[in-house]
Write an enzyme that holds these catalytic residues in place. Structure first.
Site, mmCIF file in Angstrom:
data_model
loop_
_atom_site.group_PDB
_atom_site.id
_atom_site.type_symbol
_atom_site.label_atom_id
_atom_site.label_comp_id
_atom_site.label_asym_id
_atom_site.label_seq_id
_atom_site.Cartn_x
_atom_site.Cartn_y
_atom_site.Cartn_z
ATOM 1 N N SER A 122 0.838 -61.766 51.200
ATOM 2 C CA SER A 122 0.129 -60.807 50.378
ATOM 3 C C SER A 122 0.536 -60.955 48.897
ATOM 4 C CB SER A 122 0.360 -59.388 50.917
ATOM 5 O OG SER A 122 -0.570 -58.481 50.382
ATOM 6 N N ASP A 175 -8.886 -58.851 58.002
ATOM 7 C CA ASP A 175 -8.041 -58.269 56.953
ATOM 8 C C ASP A 175 -8.875 -57.301 56.109
ATOM 9 O OD1 ASP A 175 -6.369 -57.733 54.748
ATOM 10 O OD2 ASP A 175 -5.490 -59.738 54.798
ATOM 11 N N HIS A 209 -4.295 -57.440 58.238
ATOM 12 C CA HIS A 209 -3.416 -57.829 57.126
ATOM 13 C C HIS A 209 -1.978 -57.926 57.642
ATOM 14 C CE1 HIS A 209 -2.584 -58.559 52.935
ATOM 15 N NE2 HIS A 209 -1.704 -57.587 52.882
#
Length: 230
Positions: A122, A175, A209
């Protein structure tokens, strides 16, 4: 080890997973927003490459605009999570300099830059991409999980010109935080910055995610390929 970790702020507190034999390579792995290096250190320990040292620094605590200015671990401020969001240019560049300081420290202590790989998840993956692409030294590669390229409009001119750096980009197709389309746009942008054959973009159906075992298998294979035992 010689050298002083205290001269590199992020290293003083970083979680380091040592290999079981002489370490001839290193992976610097950067966690996501609000996380710490410990969780990824636990995950990377399972990769079990005895000649590779994993360094998992903790991001500093800063106010994050996206989260109502709450103070939390973050590599740089975030105003939004889409390709057109305003970006914290000075914070991104400062964060990249701090990661480059770790690279230089490891080089002084016997692991040259071409045996050092950057990785992250991320926001950490975003910083690893930006740092590698602007680093004057040729690094071994980048593992970029569920992320994007910060300051993308500044490339390719912002690039240091190392066109043969291998990049493994992985993204969950479900995600909802960083949509897979953003990852795909990043992969296309990267083809204008580095040799397109050096880019691998893998997606995982149903993955949100987060990471998954199949993704970590791909990460291990990538590290083994570009940081072989010597």
């Amino acid at each position: 080890m010689c050298g002083n970790n205290m001269s590199v702020p992020l290293l003083a507190e970083a979680v380091t997973v040592s290999g079981g034999e002489k370490e001839t390579a290193a992976v610097i792995f950067l966690h996501g927003l609000g996380d710490s290096g410990q969780g990824w250190a636990d995950t990377l320990t399972k990769i079990e490459l005895p000649h590779v040292k994993f360094i998992c620094p903790h991001a500093p605590q800063i106010p994050v605009t996206l989260n109502m200015k709450m103070i939390m671990p973050a590599w740089f401020d975030l105003m939004g999570l889409n390709p057109d969001s305003q970006e914290d240019e000075s914070g991104i560049k400062k964060a990249a300099d701090n990661i480059k300081a770790i690279i230089e420290h490891e080089a002084r202590n016997g692991i040259p830059p071409h045996r050092i790989m950057l990785g992250g998840f991320s926001q950490g993956g975003a910083l690893s991409l930006y740092t590698a692409l602007t680093c004057q030294q040729q690094l071994a590669g980048v593992v970029a999980l569920s992320c994007w390229l910060p300051l993308h409009r500044s490339f390719p001119s912002a690039s240091s010109g190392n066109k043969n750096i291998p990049i493994l980009q992985c993204h969950g197709e479900a995600d909802a935080i960083i949509p897979v389309q953003f990852g795909a746009m990043t992969a296309e942008k990267l083809k204008y910055i580095v040799n397109p054959q050096m880019i691998t973009f893998k997606t995982y159906p149903g993955l949100a995610h987060m990471s998954c075992p199949q993704e970590m298998v791909a990460v291990k294979e990538f590290i083994e390929k570009y940081l072989p035992r010597i």
